[in-house]
Design an enzyme around this catalytic site. Structure first.
Site, PDB file in Angstrom:
ATOM      1  N   ASP A  77      67.503  40.691  35.979  1.00  0.00           N
ATOM      2  CA  ASP A  77      68.341  41.824  36.404  1.00  0.00           C
ATOM      3  C   ASP A  77      69.791  41.363  36.492  1.00  0.00           C
ATOM      4  OD1 ASP A  77      67.389  44.711  37.882  1.00  0.00           O
ATOM      5  OD2 ASP A  77      69.488  44.116  38.151  1.00  0.00           O
ATOM      6  N   ASN A 112      63.536  47.141  29.804  1.00  0.00           N
ATOM      7  CA  ASN A 112      63.529  48.326  30.663  1.00  0.00           C
ATOM      8  C   ASN A 112      64.887  48.646  31.284  1.00  0.00           C
ATOM      9  OD1 ASN A 112      62.151  50.130  32.884  1.00  0.00           O
ATOM     10  ND2 ASN A 112      63.243  48.520  34.001  1.00  0.00           N
ATOM     11  N   TYR A 135      73.266  59.396  27.109  1.00  0.00           N
ATOM     12  CA  TYR A 135      71.960  58.895  27.554  1.00  0.00           C
ATOM     13  C   TYR A 135      70.877  59.285  26.558  1.00  0.00           C
ATOM     14  CZ  TYR A 135      68.041  57.954  30.727  1.00  0.00           C
ATOM     15  OH  TYR A 135      66.895  57.473  31.290  1.00  0.00           O
ATOM     16  N   LYS A 139      68.543  56.842  24.188  1.00  0.00           N
ATOM     17  CA  LYS A 139      67.079  56.787  24.287  1.00  0.00           C
ATOM     18  C   LYS A 139      66.404  57.207  22.978  1.00  0.00           C
ATOM     19  CE  LYS A 139      66.874  55.215  28.526  1.00  0.00           C
ATOM     20  NZ  LYS A 139      66.314  53.876  28.792  1.00  0.00           N
TER      21      LYS A 139
HETATM   22  P1  NAD Z   1      66.824  51.817  38.615  1.00  0.00           P
HETATM   23  O1  NAD Z   1      68.277  52.105  38.704  1.00  0.00           O
HETATM   24  O2  NAD Z   1      65.983  51.891  39.831  1.00  0.00           O
HETATM   25  O3  NAD Z   1      66.613  50.389  37.929  1.00  0.00           O
HETATM   26  C1  NAD Z   1      67.404  49.951  36.849  1.00  0.00           C
HETATM   27  C2  NAD Z   1      67.613  48.450  36.980  1.00  0.00           C
HETATM   28  O4  NAD Z   1      68.322  47.998  35.820  1.00  0.00           O
HETATM   29  C3  NAD Z   1      68.464  48.064  38.189  1.00  0.00           C
HETATM   30  O5  NAD Z   1      67.821  47.026  38.918  1.00  0.00           O
HETATM   31  C4  NAD Z   1      69.767  47.589  37.580  1.00  0.00           C
HETATM   32  O6  NAD Z   1      70.413  46.568  38.332  1.00  0.00           O
HETATM   33  C5  NAD Z   1      69.304  47.066  36.226  1.00  0.00           C
HETATM   34  N1  NAD Z   1      70.386  47.010  35.262  1.00  0.00           N
HETATM   35  C6  NAD Z   1      71.368  47.928  35.051  1.00  0.00           C
HETATM   36  N2  NAD Z   1      72.208  47.487  34.104  1.00  0.00           N
HETATM   37  C7  NAD Z   1      71.750  46.279  33.701  1.00  0.00           C
HETATM   38  C8  NAD Z   1      72.205  45.332  32.754  1.00  0.00           C
HETATM   39  N3  NAD Z   1      73.307  45.526  32.043  1.00  0.00           N
HETATM   40  N4  NAD Z   1      71.488  44.201  32.580  1.00  0.00           N
HETATM   41  C9  NAD Z   1      70.373  43.978  33.321  1.00  0.00           C
HETATM   42  N5  NAD Z   1      69.905  44.824  34.251  1.00  0.00           N
HETATM   43  C10 NAD Z   1      70.583  45.966  34.434  1.00  0.00           C
HETATM   44  O7  NAD Z   1      66.293  52.845  37.527  1.00  0.00           O
HETATM   45  P2  NAD Z   1      64.845  53.099  36.869  1.00  0.00           P
HETATM   46  O8  NAD Z   1      64.585  54.522  36.972  1.00  0.00           O
HETATM   47  O9  NAD Z   1      63.840  52.130  37.348  1.00  0.00           O
HETATM   48  O10 NAD Z   1      65.200  52.813  35.340  1.00  0.00           O
HETATM   49  C11 NAD Z   1      64.474  51.922  34.522  1.00  0.00           C
HETATM   50  C12 NAD Z   1      64.462  52.465  33.112  1.00  0.00           C
HETATM   51  O11 NAD Z   1      63.717  53.696  33.099  1.00  0.00           O
HETATM   52  C13 NAD Z   1      65.832  52.810  32.537  1.00  0.00           C
HETATM   53  O12 NAD Z   1      65.913  52.388  31.200  1.00  0.00           O
HETATM   54  C14 NAD Z   1      65.881  54.320  32.599  1.00  0.00           C
HETATM   55  O13 NAD Z   1      66.740  54.877  31.639  1.00  0.00           O
HETATM   56  C15 NAD Z   1      64.435  54.653  32.362  1.00  0.00           C
HETATM   57  N6  NAD Z   1      64.048  56.003  32.807  1.00  0.00           N
HETATM   58  C16 NAD Z   1      64.065  56.339  34.129  1.00  0.00           C
HETATM   59  C17 NAD Z   1      63.693  57.621  34.513  1.00  0.00           C
HETATM   60  C18 NAD Z   1      63.701  58.054  35.945  1.00  0.00           C
HETATM   61  O14 NAD Z   1      63.552  59.265  36.191  1.00  0.00           O
HETATM   62  N7  NAD Z   1      63.806  57.153  36.908  1.00  0.00           N
HETATM   63  C19 NAD Z   1      63.320  58.560  33.540  1.00  0.00           C
HETATM   64  C20 NAD Z   1      63.319  58.179  32.215  1.00  0.00           C
HETATM   65  C21 NAD Z   1      63.680  56.890  31.853  1.00  0.00           C
END
Ligand code: NAD
Length: 257
Positions: free
Chosen positions: A37, A90, A156, A160
């Site tokens: 992370d 992720n 976004y 994706k």
């Molecule tokens: P989150 O914000 O809880 O977790 C994202 C993590 O990624 C954080 O710990 C952050 O520090 C880390 N991060 C951000 N930029 C970074 C970088 N440059 N290098 C390394 N780490 C980095 O969000 P989440 O919902 O767990 O998201 C995880 C994935 O799921 C993402 O790709 C997001 O687009 C995707 N997603 C989430 C949802 C949702 O509703 N939560 C829906 C569709 C897709």
């Protein structure tokens, strides 16, 4: 789950949300986990939580948009655990809810760098290690926004959709080399990323876009991060041994609507 115990997995964005739940799930299945992370504090919390439950994990600080940093992440897996079997690419951000003409160039570049280039950078570093082993499974985290358009989320959604295309293409390139490449497309999941959306250029509910794809879930609820983690683990497991190039919606029925 079949074929995960004793193997090594790397999870990016593992300090929070879906990535943390996935890192914990891999560890619970008996894998060694590289918790990667950009935020050290939360990444180390994930490692602690895994260790408290008797699992094995190592933290590595990574910015997925920086190829050198990503190479160090993969080197850590090889140095600590002797190889790399699974990767959940992720890490992602969701910023700037705005109409397409209101997106600032800097914001566009940053989002694409992390969400799309980051997934490419991770696979570029991971695949040679897996190929040398003759086996491996990669799961990229896409989104429901990678399958349909969403007003107000142009960068976004573009990032994706890019992840979905990249997943299919790399799956074809490596299908005969023992490496499977798939993606999950989460629907709305209860994590920090959801709250970040209101930090953009506007509140989704006040924008003149059709935002129903973001909020209308046939199952009538948002997902828990653990519900994504189980699917990532399944796609890496032997139970998915004939699945590659697929993006699996995990969305309470949204994609069927
Ligand atoms: P989150 O914000 O809880 O977790 C994202 C993590 O990624 C954080 O710990 C952050 O520090 C880390 N991060 C951000 N930029 C970074 C970088 N440059 N290098 C390394 N780490 C980095 O969000 P989440 O919902 O767990 O998201 C995880 C994935 O799921 C993402 O790709 C997001 O687009 C995707 N997603 C989430 C949802 C949702 O509703 N939560 C829906 C569709 C897709």
């Amino acid at each position: 789950m079949n074929g995960i115990s004793g193997k090594t997995a790397v999870v990016t964005g593992a300090g929070s949300g879906i990535g943390r739940a996935t890192a914990e799930r891999f560890a619970a299945e008996g894998a060694n986990v590289v918790v990667a992370d950009v935020v050290e504090e939360t990444g180390r919390e994930t490692v602690e939580s895994i260790e408290d439950d008797g699992g094995e994990a190592t933290f590595v600080e990574v910015d997925v948009s920086d190829t050198e940093s990503v190479e160090r992440m993969v080197d850590t897996a090889v140095e600590e655990y002797g190889g790399l079997d699974f990767a959940n690419n992720n890490a992602g951000i969701l910023t700037g809810f705005a109409g397409v003409t209101d997106i600032e160039e800097e914001q566009w570049d940053r989002l694409i760098d992390i969400n799309l280039k980051g997934v490419w950078a991770c696979m570029k570093a991971e695949l040679p290690v897996m190929e040398a082993q003759g086996s491996g499974a990669i799961v990229n985290t896409a989104s429901e926004a990678g399958l349909v358009g969403m007003g107000g989320l142009a960068s976004y959604s573009a990032s994706k959709h890019g992840v979905v295309g990249l997943t299919k293409t790399v799956a074809l390139e490596y299908a005969s080399r023992g490496i499977r490449v798939n993606a999950v497309a989460p629907g709305p999941t209860d994590t920090n990323i959801q709250s970040g959306m209101s930090g953009g250029s506007g509140d989704p509910s006040s924008m003149p876009f059709d935002t129903s794809a973001m909020v209308d879930v046939p199952m009538g609820r948002t997902a828990e991060p653990e519900e994504m983690a189980g699917v990532v683990a399944f796609l890496c497991s032997e139970d998915a041994s004939y699945v590659t190039g697929h993006t699996l919606p995990v969305d309470g029925g949204q994609a069927a609507d």
